[in-house]
Design an enzyme around this catalytic site. Sequence first.
Site, PDB file in Angstrom:
ATOM      1  N   HIS A   1      26.047 -26.022 -20.247  1.00  0.00           N
ATOM      2  CA  HIS A   1      25.294 -24.614 -20.252  1.00  0.00           C
ATOM      3  C   HIS A   1      26.402 -23.812 -20.079  1.00  0.00           C
ATOM      4  O   HIS A   1      26.210 -22.732 -20.739  1.00  0.00           O
ATOM      5  CB  HIS A   1      24.606 -24.742 -18.790  1.00  0.00           C
ATOM      6  CG  HIS A   1      23.212 -25.612 -18.927  1.00  0.00           C
ATOM      7  ND1 HIS A   1      22.999 -26.777 -19.329  1.00  0.00           N
ATOM      8  CD2 HIS A   1      21.917 -24.964 -18.707  1.00  0.00           C
ATOM      9  CE1 HIS A   1      21.772 -26.940 -19.184  1.00  0.00           C
ATOM     10  NE2 HIS A   1      21.120 -25.953 -18.929  1.00  0.00           N
TER      11      HIS A   1
ATOM     12  N   HIS B   1      27.025 -29.310 -11.320  1.00  0.00           N
ATOM     13  CA  HIS B   1      28.374 -29.617 -11.763  1.00  0.00           C
ATOM     14  C   HIS B   1      29.363 -29.305 -10.724  1.00  0.00           C
ATOM     15  O   HIS B   1      28.929 -28.413  -9.709  1.00  0.00           O
ATOM     16  CB  HIS B   1      28.849 -28.717 -13.311  1.00  0.00           C
ATOM     17  CG  HIS B   1      27.973 -29.192 -14.314  1.00  0.00           C
ATOM     18  ND1 HIS B   1      28.334 -30.055 -15.285  1.00  0.00           N
ATOM     19  CD2 HIS B   1      26.966 -28.572 -14.785  1.00  0.00           C
ATOM     20  CE1 HIS B   1      27.402 -30.117 -16.125  1.00  0.00           C
ATOM     21  NE2 HIS B   1      26.586 -29.260 -16.110  1.00  0.00           N
TER      22      HIS B   1
END
Length: 355
Positions: A279, A331
Amino acid sequence: MSSLRPGSVSDTTPLQRFESQSSSSEEPSSPTAASIIAAASAASVTTANHNNNNVKLDLQLPTFVGSSLGNHGGGSMGAANSKLPLRGPRQIFGRILMDLCLLSCVGLPMLGFSLYGEPVKLGFFCNDSSLRHPYKDSTMRSWMLYLICGALPASMMLLVEFFRAQDSRLHGPFQKHRLGSGYHLCHLELPFWLLECYRKIGIFVFGLGVEQLTTNIAKYAIGRLRPHFYTLCQPVMLDGTTCNDPINAGRYIEDFTCAAMDITSKRLKDMRLSFPSGHASFACYSMLYMAIYLQRRMHWNRLRMLRHLLQFLLLMFAWYTALSRVSDYKHHWSDVLAGSGIGLTYAVVVTCSMW
């Protein structure tokens, strides 16, 4: 009858006779196109024979552009048109097919990773607190990312190139965008701004594919576990023990199974694709590409503040997307940093030759 001097007839050009006729009392007849052309040819011959008579006539004949663009043209417009031979649907679809083949060089490996790729299976420590975060839904959903980082840049490039083509201050009167692109479809020549949109969007998409392929290669080669690994997997060792047992304290666990009953194979695979952030790389590439594009293509002085505002909003969207991947526990911070670096690097490399 008065005597004529030798050379008096040859010294009088058709233009001089025309002027003497105009100065007399008789009303001259209106000249025709044939008479003007004959006068020009006679003047050129007389100038060559008599160097003392500097008679020069420059006729600006109208430019006629035929179906072949340049076969019937004249002047500077005809010279420019002769450099742009028309290309039909065969050349158009041939170019599109070639570009699709180049895009498939990066698209097919990405599809192969998604369907058949298996990430490297790394182990973990039971006392690793970075893997014990709760599971949360993504703030920036995938469809939102595709819409803002894919459809929005394409729309903005269409608008900018269209209005650039309408602004005569940015181009001269005989620029190629006013003559067309040289490609025709259904007996209509495609405008040059549409060709520019195809080029800019094509470069954008190709760079995006290369950037995502680089990110996927790193994901499958590293196989780092996501921060919500314990919550999602609930690992159980082969001997039936869990991380709550003292025997596993400080051990590096490589062989385990997930005890969670509702976990799917897709989510189990995605659980190992933490590094780098896809992303973040996607958003940083798209938004920086558009910021540089607006800087180099949006040249209206009255809209300079609007351009800077759009650039700020684009970069802030990339910044927010990167931060949300950490706050959503999708993440680690180092994953986001690496993904952002990949996206920014490819955006600079792809746009370095943009004019």
